[in-house]
Design an enzyme around this catalytic site. Structure first.
Site, PDB file in Angstrom:
ATOM      1  N   ASP A   1     -12.786   5.817   2.709  1.00 50.07           N
ATOM      2  CA  ASP A   1     -11.311   5.708   3.005  1.00 50.07           C
ATOM      3  C   ASP A   1     -10.942   7.164   3.303  1.00 50.07           C
ATOM      4  O   ASP A   1     -10.920   8.016   2.253  1.00 50.07           O
ATOM      5  CB  ASP A   1     -10.617   5.288   1.589  1.00 50.07           C
TER       6      ASP A   1
ATOM      7  N   GLU B   1      -7.265   0.322  -4.478  1.00 50.19           N
ATOM      8  CA  GLU B   1      -7.402   0.282  -3.014  1.00 50.19           C
ATOM      9  C   GLU B   1      -8.712  -0.159  -2.773  1.00 50.19           C
ATOM     10  O   GLU B   1      -8.615  -0.900  -1.756  1.00 50.19           O
ATOM     11  CB  GLU B   1      -6.910   1.706  -2.590  1.00 50.19           C
TER      12      GLU B   1
ATOM     13  N   LYS C   1       2.569  11.308  -3.499  1.00 53.62           N
ATOM     14  CA  LYS C   1       1.565  10.264  -4.518  1.00 53.62           C
ATOM     15  C   LYS C   1       0.629  11.429  -5.236  1.00 53.62           C
ATOM     16  O   LYS C   1       0.261  10.996  -6.161  1.00 53.62           O
ATOM     17  CB  LYS C   1       0.829   9.800  -3.527  1.00 53.62           C
TER      18      LYS C   1
ATOM     19  N   ASP D   1       0.980  -1.240   0.097  1.00 55.84           N
ATOM     20  CA  ASP D   1      -0.047  -0.129  -0.175  1.00 55.84           C
ATOM     21  C   ASP D   1       1.032   1.290   0.052  1.00 55.84           C
ATOM     22  O   ASP D   1       1.570   1.443   1.110  1.00 55.84           O
ATOM     23  CB  ASP D   1      -0.887  -0.135   1.324  1.00 55.84           C
TER      24      ASP D   1
END
Ligand code: AMP
Length: 586
Positions: free
Chosen positions: A172, A150, A73, A11
């Protein structure tokens, strides 16, 4: 089991990253530094010019932002470079430094080289962003065998068997990003139907609200704005995050930092109490925004709220009680949170990796409480009637253990100097419908007008099922507590016994039928049925519990129901039972 060609699951998150692997049928999240399995996704150049990845880089961020890079990211798929110290790097290169650190940790833990990985990305990542993630893997010396969404990874960590069609909502909320996805599971196919979110919303914003509150407080006291002082800001930021995390399980927290700074030769200390209620007000608008996104995602998936079968929570910030409350209110379902929200994406990636490697579908094992625990309080029934025995849950069913939670209650009449705390186990809103497991009296409270004396009740449940209940008068610290032992085991045992009786009854009844030899068409079949029943019996006599136990009972009954039916139905029911046994015995 041979670990040749092991594929790890990664992850690669905006705030934090994790690496996991499946070994001997179990999912393990690998420690990356000391005991910590979470690596901050921060890279920096240290004082001596060495490369820092993780905690050390994170710690120097506020003091040396010019040579520290975080949240890379968000830049994946862009062409520009970022500066770190003297040099410029592509986003792929920075991400590769994080991946290389995870690879190294995995190799040290497994004692072998790791060359392949499944890496997760948000569902909304474009092709360019996915490609950049692959390249980061290659730079780090990892062949990326799959880029996995994800929410799909989260679903894999929860779904032991992908055999029933279901629609999941994956909420999330991490440190700096929020997204909500609607995932459809059908057979082995997991598909993301819709995804929505905000790339710049997360727990960091919640921290900032607390920092602002602390700065206002300090400014009020010292008539100074401390914003321009990096060391003060660094300390406040750390204290704010700790306070925020504490507020997820306690109704009050005190931020206390000594010698933060100096004003006219006088030391500046901070001591500021924040209640959960205040905090929830501070972050209310952010949560509203996420709830809007939830409804947009449901609409974009062309579904209605009632068609969502389950809600899964991902990301550390979902431990915030307000989020669970809002989701439950809005969607009419209690979200699932038994798999660690920080680790479930990495676990799902490892499960996918193991499926690709052909090493089978493992299970994620978590210790959770099978019951809800709480106390009785004076409250109101749905029809508005006052009722003295409303159930106020503190620890919810399926919470991972060990767990501690506390809530604040107030006295209910003027001059009250005693409160009786009665502890219940169960799920019913009427405490009397639940099982009473303990009681104690707190005496010597200060007599104050109704509602003014605050009593904090804390529940703390450990792995052995020992539940400690403490009641503390907030102002004075006067405290009483009891220990209730084996809350999970003995009462659980009773229930296990009851269900064992039920199932033994069923099996007994079935045996009768089968013994006549009427239903099973062949002796080979009746032999198979008998042996399946024996295997089921063995498991039921053991410690099998929760959903697995229910599933097993259901399938045994299913087979027994078919005893007199058509042979093909019986065969199918036996097959279903056998599949489950196979999995449970593993
Ligand atoms: P993630 O990016 O998923 O690792 O999530 C990290 C974020 O979760 C950070 O903002 C943490 O402060 C936050 N977080 C971790 N634990 C808790 C908690 N118990 N309550 C609230 N926020 C938390």
């Amino acid at each position: 089991m041979s670990m040749d060609g092991v594929i790890v699951g990664i992850d690669l998150g905006t705030t934090n990253s994790e690496v996991a692997v499946v070994r001997d049928g179990r999912v393990e999240v690998i420690p990356v530094s000391g005991n910590s399995r979470i690596l901050p996704s921060v890279v920096g150049i240290g004082d001596s010019g060495t490369l820092l990845v993780g905690e050390a880089a994170r710690n120097q961020y506020i003091l040396h932002p010019e040579r520290t890079v975080r949240s890379i990211k968000r830049r994946m798929g862009e062409f520009g470079k970022v500066a770190m110290g003297e040099n410029q790097y592509t986003p792929q290169e920075i991400s590769a430094m994080i991946l290389a650190r995870l690879k190294q940790a995995a190799e040290a833990h497994l004692g072998q080289t790791v060359g392949k990985a499944v890496i997760t990305v948000p569902a909304f990542f474009s092709d360019a962003q996915r490609q950049a993630t692959r390249e980061a893997g290659e730079i780090a010396g990892l062949e990326v065998v799959r880029i996995l969404n994800e929410p799909t990874a989260a679903a894999l960590s929860y779904e032991k068997r992908l055999d029933s069609a279901r629609k999941l909502l994956v909420y999330d909320l991490g440190g700096g990003t929020f997204d909500v996805s609607i995932v459809n599971i059908e057979g082995e196919v997991v598909e993301v139907l819709a995804s929505h979110g905000n790339n710049h919303l997360g727990g960091d914003d919640f921290d900032r609200k607390i920092v602002d509150r602390a700065l206002e407080h300090l400014e009020g006291l010292h008539k100074t704005d401390f914003r321009g002082m990096p060391t003060v800001m660094a300390r406040l930021q750390r204290a704010a995050e700790e306070a925020k995390i504490a507020l997820s399980s306690a109704p009050f927290v005190t931020l206390s930092e000594e010698y933060l700074s100096e004003k006219d030769g006088v030391p500046v200390h901070l001591s500021l109490e924040i209640s959960r209620t205040d905090y929830e007000e501070m972050i209310g608008d952010y949560i509203d925004e996420t709830m809007n996104a939830v409804h947009i995602a449901i609409r974009n998936a062309r579904l209605s709220v009632s068609e969502i079968d389950e809600i899964l929570l991902v990301g550390g910030s979902t431990r915030t009680p307000l989020i669970v409350r809002r989701l439950t209110e809005d969607l009419g379902k209690v979200p699932r949170f038994e798999v660690d929200p920080d680790l479930c994406v990495a676990m799902g990636a490892a499960i996918q990796a193991s499926l690709i490697a052909g090493t089978g579908a493992p299970r994620v094992l978590v210790d959770v409480t099978p019951y809800t625990f709480g106390i009785s309080v004076l409250g109101y029934l749905p029809d508005g009637m006052e009722y003295p025995k409303c159930f106020a849950p503190l620890i919810r069913k399926n919470s991972p253990i060990p767990v501690s939670k506390s809530e604040v209650f107030t006295t209910s009449h003027d001059g009250q100097t005693e409160v009786e705390i009665t502890v219940y186990q169960g799920e019913h809103p009427d405490a009397l419908e639940n099982i009473e497991i303990g009681q104690f009296l707190v005496t010597g409270l200060r007599p104050l007008p109704q509602g003014e004396n605050l009593v904090i009740v804390s529940f703390s449940l450990d792995l052995d099922g020992l539940l400690r209940v403490t009641a503390r008068e907030k102002e004075t610290g006067l405290e009483c507590s009891i220990d209730i032992e084996r809350t999970i085991a003995p009462l659980g045992q009773e229930e296990l016994d009851r269900s064992r009786e039920r199932i033994v009854g069923l099996i007994g009844e079935g045996s009768g039928k089968f013994a006549e030899g009427a239903a099973p068409g062949s002796s080979a079949l009746s032999e198979r049925i008998r042996s399946l029943r024996e295997r089921a019996d063995r498991l039921l006599a053991g410690s099998l519990d929760g959903e697995d136990r229910e599933d097993l009972i259901e399938r045994v009954s299913g087979m027994i129901d078919q005893a007199d039916g058509p042979e093909e139905e019986l065969l199918k029911a036996a097959g279903d039972l056998e599949d489950l046994l196979f999995y449970l015995e593993a």
